[in-house]
Design an enzyme around this catalytic site. Structure first.
Site, short mmCIF file in Angstrom:
data_model
loop_
_atom_site.label_atom_id
_atom_site.label_comp_id
_atom_site.label_asym_id
_atom_site.label_seq_id
_atom_site.Cartn_x
_atom_site.Cartn_y
_atom_site.Cartn_z
N CYS A 330 1.59 1.92 -1.33
CA CYS A 330 2.34 2.11 -0.08
C CYS A 330 3.84 2.19 -0.37
O CYS A 330 4.31 3.17 -0.94
CB CYS A 330 2.02 1.00 0.92
SG CYS A 330 2.51 1.41 2.61
N HIS A 425 -3.82 0.64 1.21
CA HIS A 425 -3.92 -0.80 1.01
C HIS A 425 -5.39 -1.18 0.81
O HIS A 425 -6.29 -0.46 1.22
CB HIS A 425 -3.38 -1.55 2.23
CG HIS A 425 -1.89 -1.54 2.33
ND1 HIS A 425 -1.06 -2.12 1.39
CD2 HIS A 425 -1.07 -1.01 3.27
CE1 HIS A 425 0.20 -1.96 1.75
NE2 HIS A 425 0.22 -1.28 2.89
#
Length: 485
Positions: A330, A425
């Site tokens: 991310c 994630h």
């Protein structure tokens, strides 16, 4: 509606662990428990099926309770964003970024109303509330406008169990001090005490238990032994810890960003017996790792400045360009690109900011006001993956993607697989991917491959429930829960 609230004498006392265990235990005993936390301050998020963002702990508690997570289980989520400000997430949707002082002044009534609405809707999902408090109920500088502990217990009209962590020391003072600072009406809501993270035989604490009960007039409902390796994800950055093993074959360095987000992405490596995990904050501590992970961040530009100031940016650049294995998750993926642009001030608060990234990935990230919150499935190098995305920026990459699902292309993967970046994630909770990634590193180092250390989330919930049940005075807890004490 019946319910119980778990409050702590401090942050990281074990409230989330115990609340999750109780959700599972009550489900096993025929109840229909519903987790609830009025307000969470954490950058560890959970994405609900309808694309809303709540605190990760409440998402896991919903799973433990056999429910689909709902934004009503965590009405308010505050995500620290730097400079004393936080992103305010109300019922799973972003409102704005503001300072803590401004939030306390202007959001109190709105927050109370949100909690009332959350409680009302949560009660429709089951028959027993399991409410988790936040921090300590006696932060005296905040108590006049407190909403997350005794105010919520009052609104829900439930009894409270106080949890204290004996591992950090000062247990007796923390319990007695907390009770002394409560108002009398609040004090009357406390019905029992749980001593958490006891090392050794709990029988050795009998004298301490007797003292607590005689001095406070409250029963000690459980003395819970420390449970290592329980596989339950941490709620926030307080749970970030190194994993050191004598004779471990692999050295994994994780960059300890000041605004690290979803640090729980790293926790699966705790179950790989030949892997050391080091959280690194300085260039001197970088060492000679076998692989590096750059985790997510809530403030990409600020953490880029941190990397450059500490010299970690140079270390990462040299390491990656000399054949090292690096993966960015991310915000870490964004940091590894060539440029970061913030034309609308979504990340920095200053429109028009442009910075050079680490240059390990041929990508350009542009931050926008709209936030991506989705669950994602796909495959990487032929291995099926599932996870979730929470990010503002969009990254255009000149090169092969990390993940594809037929419609969605995400991230970057170098031809040799050593340099990767992804918005996904929960990546390393995919056992087959984690094993494949580690085995590539093992082979390069001349080590034997290993099968994945399977992470069984349902088994984890059962295990922690069994642990709590073994040490809990269930008849007394049942009486408190049913209002019969």
């Amino acid at each position: 509606m019946r319910g119980i609230m778990i409050q702590g004498t401090s942050s990281d006392a074990g409230k989330s662990f115990i609340s999750t265990a109780l959700c599972r235990l009550l489900l096993q005993k025929g109840y229909r428990p519903v987790p609830f936390k009025p307000q969470n301050v954490s950058n560890n998020s959970y994405v609900t099926a309808d694309g809303k963002e709540i605190g990760r702990a409440q998402g896991l508690q919903a799973e433990a309770a056999g429910l689909e997570a709902s934004p009503f289980m965590n009405p308010l989520l505050l995500k620290p964003a730097g400079n004393g400000s936080s992103e305010i997430v109300l019922f799973g949707e972003r409102l704005e970024v503001m300072s803590g002082m401004a939030y306390r002044k202007s959001y109190y009534e709105q927050a109370v109303n949100a909690i009332k609405t959350g409680l009302k809707e949560a009660k429709k999902l089951g028959d027993t509330l399991v409410i988790e408090g936040a921090g300590s109920p006696v932060e005296m500088n905040l108590k006049k406008r407190e909403i997350v502990n005794m105010k919520t217990a009052e609104l829900a009209d439930v009894p409270v169990v106080l949890v204290a962590d004996i591992d950090r020391g000062g247990l007796f003072a923390s319990v007695v001090g907390t009770l002394a600072l409560l108002d009398e009406a609040e004090r009357q809501r406390i019905k029992g005490i749980i001593v958490n993270r006891f090392h050794g035989d709990p029988a050795y604490f009998e004298e301490g238990k007797k003292w607590l009960e005689e001095y406070t007039g409250l029963p000690v409902l459980a003395v819970l032994p420390f449970l290592p390796g329980h596989a339950l994800e941490g709620e926030d950055s307080l749970s970030i810890r190194d994993v050191r093993r004598d004779g471990a074959g692999l050295d994994l360095a994780v960059i300890r960003l000041p605004y690290v987000s979803n640090g729980s992405d790293i926790e699966p490596f705790a179950f790989e017996e030949d892997v050391n995990v080091r959280w690194v904050q300085t260039a001197d501590a970088f060492g000679k790792p076998d692989a590096v992970i750059v985790p997510g961040t809530k403030s990409t530009f600020a953490d880029l400045q941190f990397l450059k100031k500490t010299g970690l940016a140079d270390k990462l650049g040299v390491y990656g360009k000399n054949g090292g294995t690096v993966i960015g998750l991310c915000g870490g993926f964004q940091l590894m690109g060539n440029t970061l642009a913030d034309p609308e001030g979504s990340d920095t608060g200053i429109a028009g900011s442009v910075k050079q990234g680490l240059g390990l990935i041929p990508g350009e990230t542009v931050f926008r006001k709209n936030k991506t919150i989705i669950r994602t499935e796909g495959s990487a190098a032929g291995i099926p993956l599932a996870g979730y995305e929470i990010h503002f920026g969009e990254t255009a990459v000149d090169g092969p993607p990390f993940l594809t699902d037929g419609h969605h292309r995400d991230g970057y993967r170098s031809e040799n697989g050593r340099i990767c970046g992804t918005y996904l994630h929960h990546l390393f909770y995919n056992d087959l991917f984690r094993a494949d990634w580690l085995n590539r590193i093992r082979r390069a180092k001349g080590l034997a491959e290993r099968p994945p250390a399977a992470i069984n989330r349902a088994g984890t919930y059962d295990a922690i429930a069994a642990h709590v049940e073994q040490h809990l005075n269930w008849p007394l807890f049942y009486a408190i829960l049913e209002g019969r004490q």
